[in-house]
Scaffold this motif. Structure first.
Motif, PDB file in Angstrom:
ATOM      1  N   PHE A  79      34.920  88.603 -63.200  1.00 26.09           N
ATOM      2  CA  PHE A  79      35.450  87.360 -62.638  1.00 26.09           C
ATOM      3  C   PHE A  79      36.576  86.816 -63.511  1.00 26.09           C
ATOM      4  O   PHE A  79      37.633  86.438 -63.014  1.00 26.09           O
ATOM      5  CB  PHE A  79      34.338  86.318 -62.495  1.00 26.09           C
ATOM      6  CG  PHE A  79      34.833  84.995 -62.006  1.00 26.09           C
ATOM      7  CD1 PHE A  79      35.157  84.821 -60.674  1.00 26.09           C
ATOM      8  CD2 PHE A  79      34.991  83.938 -62.877  1.00 26.09           C
ATOM      9  CE1 PHE A  79      35.638  83.602 -60.217  1.00 26.09           C
ATOM     10  CE2 PHE A  79      35.461  82.720 -62.435  1.00 26.09           C
ATOM     11  CZ  PHE A  79      35.791  82.553 -61.106  1.00 26.09           C
ATOM     12  N   ILE A  80      36.365  86.791 -64.811  1.00 29.11           N
ATOM     13  CA  ILE A  80      37.391  86.289 -65.722  1.00 29.11           C
ATOM     14  C   ILE A  80      38.641  87.162 -65.642  1.00 29.11           C
ATOM     15  O   ILE A  80      39.773  86.651 -65.609  1.00 29.11           O
ATOM     16  CB  ILE A  80      36.849  86.224 -67.165  1.00 29.11           C
ATOM     17  CG1 ILE A  80      35.785  85.126 -67.272  1.00 29.11           C
ATOM     18  CG2 ILE A  80      37.974  85.981 -68.168  1.00 29.11           C
ATOM     19  CD1 ILE A  80      34.997  85.147 -68.564  1.00 29.11           C
ATOM     20  N   ASN A  83      40.675  86.469 -62.477  1.00 26.67           N
ATOM     21  CA  ASN A  83      41.026  85.080 -62.239  1.00 26.67           C
ATOM     22  C   ASN A  83      42.423  84.793 -62.799  1.00 26.67           C
ATOM     23  O   ASN A  83      42.682  85.001 -63.977  1.00 26.67           O
ATOM     24  CB  ASN A  83      39.982  84.187 -62.917  1.00 26.67           C
ATOM     25  CG  ASN A  83      40.075  82.771 -62.470  1.00 26.67           C
ATOM     26  OD1 ASN A  83      41.150  82.275 -62.186  1.00 26.67           O
ATOM     27  ND2 ASN A  83      38.947  82.111 -62.415  1.00 26.67           N
ATOM     28  N   ASP A  84      43.299  84.299 -61.946  1.00 24.97           N
ATOM     29  CA  ASP A  84      44.673  83.997 -62.357  1.00 24.97           C
ATOM     30  C   ASP A  84      44.913  82.496 -62.511  1.00 24.97           C
ATOM     31  O   ASP A  84      46.045  82.034 -62.414  1.00 24.97           O
ATOM     32  CB  ASP A  84      45.664  84.565 -61.336  1.00 24.97           C
ATOM     33  CG  ASP A  84      45.693  86.076 -61.357  1.00 24.97           C
ATOM     34  OD1 ASP A  84      45.420  86.663 -62.417  1.00 24.97           O
ATOM     35  OD2 ASP A  84      45.981  86.672 -60.304  1.00 24.97           O
ATOM     36  N   ILE A  85      43.872  81.735 -62.754  1.00 27.05           N
ATOM     37  CA  ILE A  85      44.012  80.283 -62.895  1.00 27.05           C
ATOM     38  C   ILE A  85      44.783  79.954 -64.166  1.00 27.05           C
ATOM     39  O   ILE A  85      44.489  80.477 -65.235  1.00 27.05           O
ATOM     40  CB  ILE A  85      42.626  79.601 -62.926  1.00 27.05           C
ATOM     41  CG1 ILE A  85      41.943  79.736 -61.564  1.00 27.05           C
ATOM     42  CG2 ILE A  85      42.750  78.134 -63.329  1.00 27.05           C
ATOM     43  CD1 ILE A  85      40.532  79.208 -61.537  1.00 27.05           C
TER      44      ILE A  85
END
Length: 111
Positions: A79-80, A83-85
């Motif tokens: 998930f990390i 993730n492109d946050i």
């Protein structure tokens, strides 16, 4: 020696739509990381092989997924990785401040 269950201890029940999104997430990651020993592939294959579809008494279709703890760790890393946050707050600094307050409170309670 006591009997030990090999049943994964972490249980998640999700809808069909959520299941499809979850498998799609790992499919995308699998394509992005096309190396031989791929966590995305391993989890995707597990989801498709061991997830259990069932229908509730109310005729709702759900999927039960069980995970071992090491699989959840891989899940979080996947998930990390995907993730492109872009974060605006340095939450690590916030974490340090919160931890300091907790430690101060613990010291006061010891006295």
């Amino acid at each position: 020696m006591a009997y030990q269950s090999k049943r994964p201890p972490i249980r998640v029940i999700i809808t069909i739509e959520e299941f499809n999104k979850l498998v799609e997430f790992f499919s995308i990651g699998e394509k992005k990381h096309n190396d031989k020993e791929n966590k995305f592939t391993r989890i995707k294959d597990k989801l498709l092989k061991y997830s259990v579809p069932y229908i509730t008494d109310d005729e709702i279709e759900l999927v039960e997924i069980r995970f071992f703890i090491d699989e959840v760790i891989d899940f979080i890393y996947c998930f990390i990785d995907m993730n492109d946050i872009k974060y605006e707050t340095q939450y690590y600094s916030v974490l340090l401040k919160v931890r300091e307050k907790l430690q101060q409170k613990a010291r006061v309670q010891k006295k």
